[in-house]
Design an enzyme around this catalytic site. Structure first.
Site, PDB file in Angstrom:
ATOM      1  N   HIS A  89      61.776 -30.459  17.811  1.00 51.86           N
ATOM      2  CA  HIS A  89      62.285 -29.142  17.124  1.00 51.86           C
ATOM      3  C   HIS A  89      62.753 -28.149  18.198  1.00 51.86           C
ATOM      4  O   HIS A  89      61.861 -27.939  18.968  1.00 51.86           O
ATOM      5  CB  HIS A  89      61.360 -28.545  16.023  1.00 51.86           C
ATOM      6  N   ASP A 113      58.851 -27.683  19.890  1.00 48.54           N
ATOM      7  CA  ASP A 113      57.880 -28.801  19.769  1.00 48.54           C
ATOM      8  C   ASP A 113      58.598 -30.183  20.466  1.00 48.54           C
ATOM      9  O   ASP A 113      59.721 -30.088  20.948  1.00 48.54           O
ATOM     10  CB  ASP A 113      56.885 -28.997  18.955  1.00 48.54           C
ATOM     11  N   SER A 142      62.850 -31.987   8.587  1.00 55.03           N
ATOM     12  CA  SER A 142      61.989 -30.921   9.152  1.00 55.03           C
ATOM     13  C   SER A 142      62.991 -29.998   9.689  1.00 55.03           C
ATOM     14  O   SER A 142      62.387 -28.906  10.041  1.00 55.03           O
ATOM     15  CB  SER A 142      61.225 -31.419  10.193  1.00 55.03           C
TER      16      SER A 142
END
Ligand SMILES: *[C@@H]1O[C@H](CO)[C@@H](O)[C@H](O)[C@H]1NC(C)=O
Ligand SMILES: *[C@@H]1O[C@H](CO)[C@@H](O)[C@H](O)[C@H]1NC(C)=O
Ligand SMILES: *[C@@H]1O[C@H](CO)[C@@H](O)[C@H](O)[C@H]1NC(C)=O
Ligand SMILES: *[C@@H]1O[C@H](CO)[C@@H](O)[C@H](O)[C@H]1NC(C)=O
Ligand SMILES: *[C@@H]1O[C@H](CO)[C@@H](O)[C@H](O)[C@H]1NC(C)=O
Ligand SMILES: *[C@@H]1O[C@H](CO)[C@@H](O)[C@H](O)[C@H]1NC(C)=O
Ligand SMILES: *[C@@H]1O[C@H](CO)[C@@H](O)[C@H](O)[C@H]1NC(C)=O
Ligand SMILES: *[C@@H]1O[C@H](CO)[C@@H](O)[C@H](O)[C@H]1NC(C)=O
Length: 356
Positions: A325, A322, A37
Site C-alpha cells: 500500500h 507497507d 484494502s
C-alpha cells in the site's frame, strides 16, 4: 461544495446587494465506498481469518490519535480525502460496524481488504458481489424509511467510489499467465465489473467514481520476490496487465454511459498518476521510492506491517507504507488531483461529478 458557495455568494450580491441572506449549506450527498484494502476503513476487523487485517500498530500511526482502525496505511486513505472534500469531517462508517440505521446518513463503506471483482479472489473477504448485495439491502432500507421517490432522488445524487481489481490481477498473475489467457482474463474481469456496475445502477446509483489499478508491478512486495526476471525491479507483466485492465475499463465505462440513461462517472487513471509521481518523486517530497516504511525482509516488502516490523522514522518521505500500500502522503496527492484536477481523469473530475 466549494463552487456551490461561490455561486450562492454571487447570486446574493447580484440579486440583493443590500440584504444579507444566509443560505444554509446544502448537505453533501451520501458517499458509498466499495472495493479492497485501498479503501477498507475497518470492515475486515469483523471478519474471520484468512481475511487480511490491519487493526494493530504500526498501522494508523499518523491517523488522528495514533489509532489502528483497520486501514492498511499510516494515516488516511483516498476515500477519507474524498469524504473530506465532499464536506464531511470523517469517512462513512464500515458497513459491518453499523448497529443503527441512523449511522448511515453520510453513506456506508462496504470495502473489504483482499477482495476483488471475481468471487474467487480473496477467500473470506466481502467480494464485490457481496458488497453490491449489501448496498441493495441498504437502498431498500432507505426506501422504507424515506419513501421510494425520495430514496431514488437521494441515491441518484450519491457518490459511489469504487477501487478494486488489483487483487484479481495478483491472483491471476501468481496462478498462471500467458498472452492468450491475459486477454481472456482481462475480458472476464471487465465484463464482471460491468455487471456489478449495472446492478448498482439498477438499484439507483447514478454517479460513480472508478479508480484504475495503479502501477502494481512496482510495489515493495513484488520487488522483494526473488524472481530471476525482477532483481528488485518492477514487474513489467503486472504493470502491463494493469494498463490493459485500465484501458478496457475506461472503454466499457464510455459504453455504459451510452447504454444507461443518467449514468455519470469519473474515471481516475491512478496508473498514470502513479507513474508521474514516481518519475517526479523529489518534486512531490518523496526520497524513498523502493523500500516500504513498515515491514520486514527485502525492501520491507516480504512481510506485512506489524508491531514487530521495521518502521521508518521520516514517514512523509516514503512512497510506500507497507508491502502493498501507498503512504498517506501519496493518497492525499492523488485524491487532490482527482477531485480538483483536469489531468488523468475523464470525462470530469470528482468535484464536477458531485455538482453534476
Ligand atoms: C503510536 O502507537 C504505537 C503503538 O502503540 C507506538 O509505538 C508509537 O510510538 C506511537 N507513535 C506516535 C507517533 O505517537
Ligand atoms: C458470485 O457470488 C454471488 C453471491 O455470493 C452470486 O450471486 C453470483 O452468482 C456469483 N457470481 C459468479 C460469477 O459466480
Ligand atoms: C436494513 O434493515 C434490516 C431490518 O431492519 C436490518 O437488519 C439491516 O441491518 C439494515 N441494513 C442496512 C444496511 O441498513
Ligand atoms: C423504487 O420502486 C421501484 C419499483 O418498485 C424499484 O424498482 C426501485 O428499486 C425502488 N427504489 C428503491 C431505492 O428502493
Ligand atoms: C496459453 O494458455 C492457453 C490456455 O491455457 C494454452 O492453450 C496455450 O497453449 C498457452 N500458450 C502458451 C504460449 O503457453
Ligand atoms: C465472471 O467471472 C466468472 C469467473 O469468475 C466467469 O465464469 C464469467 O463468465 C464472468 N462473467 C462475465 C459476464 O464475463
Ligand atoms: C509490456 O507491454 C509493452 C508494450 O505493449 C511490450 O513492449 C512489452 O513486451 C510487454 N512486457 C511484458 C513483459 O509483457
Ligand atoms: C492502452 O491505451 C493507450 C492509449 O489509449 C494505448 O497507447 C496503449 O497501447 C494501450 N495499451 C494496452 C496494453 O492496451
Amino acid at each position: 461544495m466549494k463552487s456551490y458557495f461561490i455561486e450562492t455568494i454571487l447570486l446574493v450580491i447580484i440579486v440583493s446587494p443590500s440584504v444579507a441572506i444566509v443560505t444554509p449549506p446544502r448537505p453533501p450527498p451520501r458517499l458509498y465506498v466499495m472495493g479492497d484494502s485501498l479503501v477498507d476503513v475497518g470492515n475486515n476487523n469483523y471478519l474471520q481469518d484468512p481475511a487480511p487485517k490491519a487493526n494493530f500498530p504500526f498501522n494508523g500511526i499518523d491517523y488522528p490519535g495514533n489509532v489502528s482502525t483497520g486501514r492498511f496505511c499510516n494515516g488516511y486513505l483516498g476515500s477519507d480525502y474524498i469524504a473530506m472534500y465532499m464536506g464531511y469531517s470523517q469517512s462513512p462508517p464500515p458497513y459491518l460496524s453499523i448497529t443503527d440505521e441512523s449511522q448511515t446518513m453520510k453513506g456506508i463503506n462496504f470495502a473489504s481488504a483482499g477482495s476483488g471483482i471475481l468471487n474467487s479472489t480473496g477467500e473470506g473477504t466481502l467480494s464485490l458481489a457481496t458488497q453490491v448485495m449489501y448496498f441493495q439491502e441498504a437502498a431498500r432500507n432507505l426506501s422504507r424509511r424515506v419513501g421510494n421517490l425520495s430514496a431514488e432522488k437521494s441515491l441518484s445524487q450519491s457518490i459511489f467510489y469504487i477501487s478494486t481489481g488489483s487483487n484479481d490481477i495478483f491472483a491471476y498473475f501468481f496462478a498462471s499467465q500467458n498472452e492468450t489467457t491475459n486477454n481472456q482474463f482481462i475480458a472476464t474481469l471487465v465484463n464482471n465489473f460491468t455487471l456489478h456496475l449495472t446492478k448498482l445502477y439498477n438499484s439507483g446509483a447514478r454517479k460513480v467514481v472508478i479508480l484504475s489499478t495503479a502501477k502494481i508491478g512496482c510495489i515493495a512486495f513484488i520487488r522483494s520476490l526473488l524472481f530471476p526476471s525482477l532483481c528488485g525491479d518492477c514487474s513489467e507483466e503486472l504493470n502491463n496487465l494493469s494498463i490493459q485492465f485500465k484501458n478496457e475499463t475506461r472503454a466499457h465505462l464510455q459504453r455504459l454511459r451510452l447504454r444507461l440513461p443518467g449514468f455519470k462517472y469519473t474515471f481516475i487513471d491512478t496508473y498514470e498518476m502513479d507513474s508521474q509521481l514516481r518519475s517526479n518523486a523529489q518534486q512531490y517530497g518523496f526520497t524513498e521510492m523502493t523500500n516500504a516504511c513498515c515491514g520486514t525482509g527485502r525492501f520491507n516488502g516480504e512481510g506485512p506491517c506489524t508491531p514487530n516490523s521495521n518502521l521508518c522514522s521520516n514517514r512523509r518521505s516514503y512512497y510506500s507504507w507497507d508491502q502493498y500500500h501507498s503512504s498517506e502522503a501519496v493518497n492525499k496527492i492523488v485524491i487532490k488531483m482527482a477531485y480538483f484536477g483536469s489531468k488523468n481523469i475523464s470525462p470530469m473530475n470528482v468535484e464536477q461529478l458531485v455538482n453534476a
